[in-house]
Write a protein that holds these residues in place. Structure first.
Motif, PDB file in Angstrom:
ATOM      1  N   LEU A   1       6.466  10.452  15.521  1.00 17.91           N
ATOM      2  CA  LEU A   1       6.344   9.055  15.102  1.00 17.91           C
ATOM      3  C   LEU A   1       5.199   8.831  14.125  1.00 17.91           C
ATOM      4  O   LEU A   1       4.960   7.704  13.693  1.00 17.91           O
ATOM      5  CB  LEU A   1       6.164   8.182  16.350  1.00 17.91           C
ATOM      6  CG  LEU A   1       7.461   7.998  17.147  1.00 17.91           C
ATOM      7  CD1 LEU A   1       7.146   7.445  18.521  1.00 17.91           C
ATOM      8  CD2 LEU A   1       8.428   7.096  16.422  1.00 17.91           C
ATOM      9  N   ASP A   2       4.509   9.904  13.731  1.00 16.01           N
ATOM     10  CA  ASP A   2       3.481   9.763  12.705  1.00 16.01           C
ATOM     11  C   ASP A   2       4.076   9.285  11.382  1.00 16.01           C
ATOM     12  O   ASP A   2       3.342   8.776  10.516  1.00 16.01           O
ATOM     13  CB  ASP A   2       2.784  11.103  12.470  1.00 16.01           C
ATOM     14  CG  ASP A   2       1.850  11.450  13.612  1.00 16.01           C
ATOM     15  OD1 ASP A   2       1.589  10.565  14.438  1.00 16.01           O
ATOM     16  OD2 ASP A   2       1.387  12.599  13.676  1.00 16.01           O
ATOM     17  N   VAL A   3       5.380   9.452  11.229  1.00 15.05           N
ATOM     18  CA  VAL A   3       6.027   9.016   9.983  1.00 15.05           C
ATOM     19  C   VAL A   3       5.835   7.516   9.764  1.00 15.05           C
ATOM     20  O   VAL A   3       5.778   7.034   8.624  1.00 15.05           O
ATOM     21  CB  VAL A   3       7.524   9.396   9.995  1.00 15.05           C
ATOM     22  CG1 VAL A   3       8.292   8.588  11.019  1.00 15.05           C
ATOM     23  CG2 VAL A   3       8.136   9.244   8.613  1.00 15.05           C
ATOM     24  N   LEU A   4       5.708   6.755  10.855  1.00 14.40           N
ATOM     25  CA  LEU A   4       5.490   5.315  10.722  1.00 14.40           C
ATOM     26  C   LEU A   4       4.125   5.021  10.108  1.00 14.40           C
ATOM     27  O   LEU A   4       3.979   4.108   9.285  1.00 14.40           O
ATOM     28  CB  LEU A   4       5.606   4.634  12.087  1.00 14.40           C
ATOM     29  CG  LEU A   4       7.033   4.383  12.585  1.00 14.40           C
ATOM     30  CD1 LEU A   4       7.018   3.925  14.028  1.00 14.40           C
ATOM     31  CD2 LEU A   4       7.714   3.357  11.711  1.00 14.40           C
ATOM     32  N   ALA A   5       3.108   5.811  10.513  1.00 17.77           N
ATOM     33  CA  ALA A   5       1.782   5.623   9.911  1.00 17.77           C
ATOM     34  C   ALA A   5       1.823   5.963   8.420  1.00 17.77           C
ATOM     35  O   ALA A   5       1.206   5.269   7.598  1.00 17.77           O
ATOM     36  CB  ALA A   5       0.757   6.499  10.630  1.00 17.77           C
ATOM     37  N   ALA A   6       2.549   7.035   8.073  1.00 19.54           N
ATOM     38  CA  ALA A   6       2.676   7.402   6.657  1.00 19.54           C
ATOM     39  C   ALA A   6       3.377   6.305   5.868  1.00 19.54           C
ATOM     40  O   ALA A   6       2.972   5.950   4.750  1.00 19.54           O
ATOM     41  CB  ALA A   6       3.427   8.723   6.528  1.00 19.54           C
ATOM     42  N   LEU A   7       4.450   5.744   6.434  1.00 20.43           N
ATOM     43  CA  LEU A   7       5.163   4.650   5.770  1.00 20.43           C
ATOM     44  C   LEU A   7       4.255   3.441   5.584  1.00 20.43           C
ATOM     45  O   LEU A   7       4.300   2.763   4.542  1.00 20.43           O
ATOM     46  CB  LEU A   7       6.400   4.262   6.582  1.00 20.43           C
ATOM     47  CG  LEU A   7       7.643   5.149   6.418  1.00 20.43           C
ATOM     48  CD1 LEU A   7       8.709   4.730   7.408  1.00 20.43           C
ATOM     49  CD2 LEU A   7       8.166   5.065   4.988  1.00 20.43           C
ATOM     50  N   SER A   8       3.435   3.143   6.596  1.00 21.17           N
ATOM     51  CA  SER A   8       2.532   1.989   6.497  1.00 21.17           C
ATOM     52  C   SER A   8       1.553   2.155   5.348  1.00 21.17           C
ATOM     53  O   SER A   8       1.349   1.236   4.537  1.00 21.17           O
ATOM     54  CB  SER A   8       1.752   1.827   7.819  1.00 21.17           C
ATOM     55  OG  SER A   8       2.630   1.588   8.893  1.00 21.17           O
ATOM     56  N   MET A   9       0.939   3.340   5.246  1.00 20.99           N
ATOM     57  CA  MET A   9      -0.037   3.566   4.177  1.00 20.99           C
ATOM     58  C   MET A   9       0.634   3.564   2.801  1.00 20.99           C
ATOM     59  O   MET A   9       0.124   2.955   1.843  1.00 20.99           O
ATOM     60  CB  MET A   9      -0.767   4.894   4.419  1.00 20.99           C
ATOM     61  CG  MET A   9      -1.810   4.841   5.526  1.00 20.99           C
ATOM     62  SD  MET A   9      -2.680   6.416   5.732  1.00 20.99           S
ATOM     63  CE  MET A   9      -1.822   7.075   7.149  1.00 20.99           C
ATOM     64  N   ALA A  10       1.781   4.251   2.695  1.00 18.25           N
ATOM     65  CA  ALA A  10       2.474   4.302   1.402  1.00 18.25           C
ATOM     66  C   ALA A  10       2.939   2.917   0.969  1.00 18.25           C
ATOM     67  O   ALA A  10       2.829   2.534  -0.208  1.00 18.25           O
ATOM     68  CB  ALA A  10       3.655   5.263   1.502  1.00 18.25           C
TER      69      ALA A  10
ATOM     70  N   ALA B   1       1.637   0.030   1.858  1.00 16.77           N
ATOM     71  CA  ALA B   1       0.467  -0.782   1.506  1.00 16.77           C
ATOM     72  C   ALA B   1       0.036  -0.508   0.073  1.00 16.77           C
ATOM     73  O   ALA B   1      -0.260  -1.439  -0.689  1.00 16.77           O
ATOM     74  CB  ALA B   1      -0.676  -0.493   2.475  1.00 16.77           C
ATOM     75  N   LEU B   2       0.015   0.760  -0.313  1.00 22.23           N
ATOM     76  CA  LEU B   2      -0.361   1.084  -1.698  1.00 22.23           C
ATOM     77  C   LEU B   2       0.691   0.585  -2.684  1.00 22.23           C
ATOM     78  O   LEU B   2       0.347   0.063  -3.757  1.00 22.23           O
ATOM     79  CB  LEU B   2      -0.543   2.603  -1.846  1.00 22.23           C
ATOM     80  CG  LEU B   2      -1.708   3.233  -1.047  1.00 22.23           C
ATOM     81  CD1 LEU B   2      -1.748   4.742  -1.283  1.00 22.23           C
ATOM     82  CD2 LEU B   2      -3.033   2.600  -1.436  1.00 22.23           C
ATOM     83  N   ALA B   3       1.973   0.697  -2.318  1.00 22.08           N
ATOM     84  CA  ALA B   3       3.049   0.273  -3.216  1.00 22.08           C
ATOM     85  C   ALA B   3       3.064  -1.247  -3.393  1.00 22.08           C
ATOM     86  O   ALA B   3       3.379  -1.751  -4.483  1.00 22.08           O
ATOM     87  CB  ALA B   3       4.388   0.743  -2.677  1.00 22.08           C
ATOM     88  N   PHE B   4       2.721  -1.995  -2.346  1.00 19.82           N
ATOM     89  CA  PHE B   4       2.757  -3.462  -2.398  1.00 19.82           C
ATOM     90  C   PHE B   4       1.432  -4.061  -2.888  1.00 19.82           C
ATOM     91  O   PHE B   4       1.233  -5.265  -2.843  1.00 19.82           O
ATOM     92  CB  PHE B   4       3.076  -4.038  -1.019  1.00 19.82           C
ATOM     93  CG  PHE B   4       4.512  -3.859  -0.613  1.00 19.82           C
ATOM     94  CD1 PHE B   4       5.426  -3.234  -1.448  1.00 19.82           C
ATOM     95  CD2 PHE B   4       4.950  -4.326   0.618  1.00 19.82           C
ATOM     96  CE1 PHE B   4       6.747  -3.070  -1.063  1.00 19.82           C
ATOM     97  CE2 PHE B   4       6.276  -4.175   1.005  1.00 19.82           C
ATOM     98  CZ  PHE B   4       7.182  -3.534   0.166  1.00 19.82           C
ATOM     99  N   GLY B   5       0.503  -3.201  -3.330  1.00 25.72           N
ATOM    100  CA  GLY B   5      -0.766  -3.714  -3.824  1.00 25.72           C
ATOM    101  C   GLY B   5      -1.667  -4.246  -2.735  1.00 25.72           C
ATOM    102  O   GLY B   5      -2.410  -5.213  -2.947  1.00 25.72           O
ATOM    103  N   GLU B   6      -1.601  -3.631  -1.525  1.00 26.08           N
ATOM    104  CA  GLU B   6      -2.457  -4.017  -0.401  1.00 26.08           C
ATOM    105  C   GLU B   6      -3.327  -2.824  -0.008  1.00 26.08           C
ATOM    106  O   GLU B   6      -3.236  -2.299   1.112  1.00 26.08           O
ATOM    107  CB  GLU B   6      -1.595  -4.473   0.777  1.00 26.08           C
ATOM    108  CG  GLU B   6      -0.850  -5.756   0.565  1.00 26.08           C
ATOM    109  CD  GLU B   6      -1.733  -6.966   0.768  1.00 26.08           C
ATOM    110  OE1 GLU B   6      -2.873  -6.805   1.264  1.00 26.08           O
ATOM    111  OE2 GLU B   6      -1.289  -8.085   0.432  1.00 26.08           O
ATOM    112  N   PRO B   7      -4.186  -2.364  -0.907  1.00 25.43           N
ATOM    113  CA  PRO B   7      -4.977  -1.157  -0.598  1.00 25.43           C
ATOM    114  C   PRO B   7      -5.915  -1.334   0.593  1.00 25.43           C
ATOM    115  O   PRO B   7      -6.205  -0.372   1.304  1.00 25.43           O
ATOM    116  CB  PRO B   7      -5.752  -0.893  -1.881  1.00 25.43           C
ATOM    117  CG  PRO B   7      -5.822  -2.218  -2.573  1.00 25.43           C
ATOM    118  CD  PRO B   7      -4.532  -2.907  -2.241  1.00 25.43           C
TER     119      PRO B   7
END
Length: 634
Positions: A70-79, A81-87
């Motif tokens: 389920l670490d994939v969810l953490a990766a999706l969250s970070m990616a 956030a960067l894609a949506f301009g929420e660094p």
């Protein structure tokens, strides 16, 4: 937060990863405060990218091994956030992820404390006597027959025997017993105990690599690397949870028209309670059991220990002391009790039979002076004859003695303790008397069996290679449900299978959840049955190596009551693990719902998830605190 590599190097790397997320976040917040938002965004991105890169590598490695976490969810969250301009949100998630790994390592280290302490105390060197000199050598170099000096505060490096004088040793690291034990000359002393008295010399009986402590260390290391079936919950539900999380995130974004809601859902979705709570609780349970002198080899064995419904137990050395003791002496007319015992023990000094050893020991306890035997002839397992103090003495079974002396041993046997073995003694062609020997139940056996029944064991069977009448006597005294005697090793396997069939017949489908069959034994002949049972328990680390190797649980202390304590520890550990999972996931789902409805910003969602992580880990660590029925801290 799964898939973290272990070891000192991995610990250092993960700490650097945490620092790599924390320092840019702090710098970015300072830049925001002084009115430089663009530069702050770069700092937040810098704090997110390394953690995301390491996480993606971990995920790729896990996929190669056929694991999906389920670490994939953490990766999706970070990616996302960067894609949506929420660094900033991405950096907070990265910090929470890296910090969660450190939190997991801390919690597991706390939970493993008793087990790792066993390994850390392993003796490395010893002072071996070579002529008149003492030479420091590696503990692994010790061989049977070597003499070593054990100084005050030293850990005993190998199993041995005290050569002279007395010794005061602390066995708490092995057995959980807080009080030191005083040993006399000739006493066997286990490796791993600590000398808390004066220096003494020890004669090595076994190589260090084959010693009690070395075996315990190997078992501990195997237990530390295991996973229980319940610990695989995260893997089992990973795809389903991921699908639900993505569906909720996408749905929230589409229905609201605000893509930031999808990000808020994802940062709350990482199911750290599912990943962290179970292994921490189970490792704490293993540690608690080890502190009480019960070494459970794996998390899976701990889970089975909580679901035992039937027990098959060996008699000799398990429910009984494992050595015959003189119960009664009946002399024939013209002889006294001491005279009968002295004649038998004097002759039996030449025999290696266990009954002979019991007679010799009983005579020494009574202070009798034994004469040396001469012209000895022995028929193995039947009887022995020879000259003692100028008299012709015969010792053995009733038939053996009756064929060689006048008198009927059967006339003296009436009313002897049930289940006892009877030895007849004759002198100068005339019956001198009979001696009854019995291996009675251990004093703690009734209380232990009562505690096991109170803990959910519904069927207890006795399986022994001893005489049928002796087995029946012990079983009836202890109130057991079934018994079998004169069994071969393969027959004991049959007793385990019969107990399992009985559980299924009595309880049907329920037997799968609470009908595990546990076998308890201590000898080589018990090894096949220990392997056949759902859960095998070996009595004592100094017992047969074959039994300890195939068993799932090893009692490091020769006390049966600790087994009931270990079952209570196992049940509580599993209950707390499930409680942590359900409450943690429930709170995460509630947070996801709030985020989907727009009540949580991405940064708030990440902070909420970390608070949930801390709460469930602290709850899992409650297993380290003694609960009801687990015994006081040793």
């Amino acid at each position: 937060m799964s898939g973290v590599s272990q070891g000192p190097g991995a610990s250092r790397d993960r700490f650097l990863l945490l620092a790599g997320a924390l320092l840019p976040l702090a710098a970015g917040l300072v830049l925001l405060a002084i009115g430089w938002p663009r530069e702050a965004g770069w700092a937040f991105t810098l704090g997110t990218a390394p953690v995301l890169a390491v996480l993606l590598l971990d995920i790729a490695h896990a996929l190669k091994e056929g694991r999906f976490g389920l670490d994939v969810l953490a990766a999706l969250s970070m990616a996302t956030a960067l894609a949506f301009g929420e660094p900033l949100a991405g950096n907070v998630v990265a910090l929470m992820y890296a910090g969660g790994q450190q939190l997991e390592r801390f919690a597991e280290g706390r939970a493993r404390r008793e087990m790792t302490a066993l390994v850390a105390r392993a003796p490395r060197s010893a002072l071996r006597r070579e002529g008149d000199a003492l030479v420091e050598v590696e503990a692994d170099a010790l061989l049977p027959g070597d003499t070593v000096l054990v100084r005050h505060g030293d850990t005993i490096p190998a199993d041995g025997r005290l050569r002279a004088g007395t010794a005061l040793i602390d066995q708490s690291s092995l057995t959980g017993e807080a009080e030191p034990v005083r040993c006399a000359a000739g006493t066997d002393v286990p490796s791993g105990a600590i000398n808390v008295g004066g220096a003494f010399e020890l004669r090595v009986e076994r190589p260090a690599a084959e010693s009690t402590y070395a075996a315990i260390v190997r078992l501990v290391e195997a237990a530390a690397g295991s996973r229980a079936p319940i610990a695989r919950l995260a893997d089992r539900y990973a795809l389903g949870f991921l699908a639900v999380s993505l569906a909720l995130a996408i749905g929230a974004a589409v229905l609201s028209g605000d893509p930031r809601r999808a990000l808020a859902v994802l940062v709350v979705a990482t199911p750290c309670p599912l990943i962290l709570a179970v292994p921490v609780a189970l490792m704490a349970g293993l540690s608690r059991a080890a502190k009480r002198g019960v070494l459970v080899k794996s998390g899976g064995a701990l889970e089975k220990l909580a679901r035992v419904g039937a027990l098959v137990i060996d008699k000799t050395g398990t429910l009984t002391h494992g050595r015959a003791q003189v119960a009664e002496i009946r002399p024939a007319p013209g002889f006294t009790c001491d005279e009968v015992l002295c004649l038998a023990a004097s002759l039996d000094q030449a025999s290696g039979h266990v009954v002979a050893a019991a007679l010799v020991e009983a005579s020494r306890v009574r202070g009798l002076v034994l004469s040396p035997p001469a012209d000895v002839e022995e028929e193995g397992g039947i009887g022995i004859r020879g000259i003692v103090g100028g008299r012709n003495v015969v010792v053995g079974g009733s038939g053996f003695v009756a064929a060689r002396a006048a008198g009927d041993p059967a006339a003296l046997r009436a009313g002897l303790p049930a289940g006892s073995a009877v030895v007849a003694v004759a002198a100068d062609g005339r019956l001198a008397g009979v001696i009854a020997l019995a291996d009675g139940p251990r004093q703690d056996a009734p209380a232990m069996l009562a505690a096991l029944r109170a803990g959910g064991v519904r069927h207890i069977a006795l399986a022994s290679g001893d005489r049928a009448e002796a087995v029946e006597h012990v079983a009836r005294v202890l109130g057991l449900d079934a018994w079998d005697g004169e069994l071969q090793p393969g027959d004991k396997v049959g007793c385990v299978l019969s107990a399992r069939a009985r559980m299924v017949a009595d309880e049907g489908a329920r037997a799968a959840d609470s009908g595990m069959v546990m076998m308890v034994g201590d000898g080589v002949n018990d090894a096949p049955a220990l392997a056949a049972a759902d859960l095998g328990v070996a009595m004592g680390a100094r017992g047969a190596a074959a039994s300890a190797e195939v068993a799932d649980v090893v009692l490091l202390v020769d006390r049966l009551d600790r087994l009931a304590e270990a079952m209570a520890i196992a049940r509580r550990a599993l209950a707390i693990a499930r409680q942590s999972v359900f409450w943690g996931i429930g709170l995460s789902i509630a947070g996801m719902g709030a985020a989907a409805l727009g009540y949580l910003e991405p940064v708030q969602g990440a902070l909420l998830q970390e608070a949930i992580d801390v709460a469930v880990i602290l709850n899992a660590l409650r297993v380290l605190v003694p609960g009801r029925g687990e015994g006081a801290p040793a």
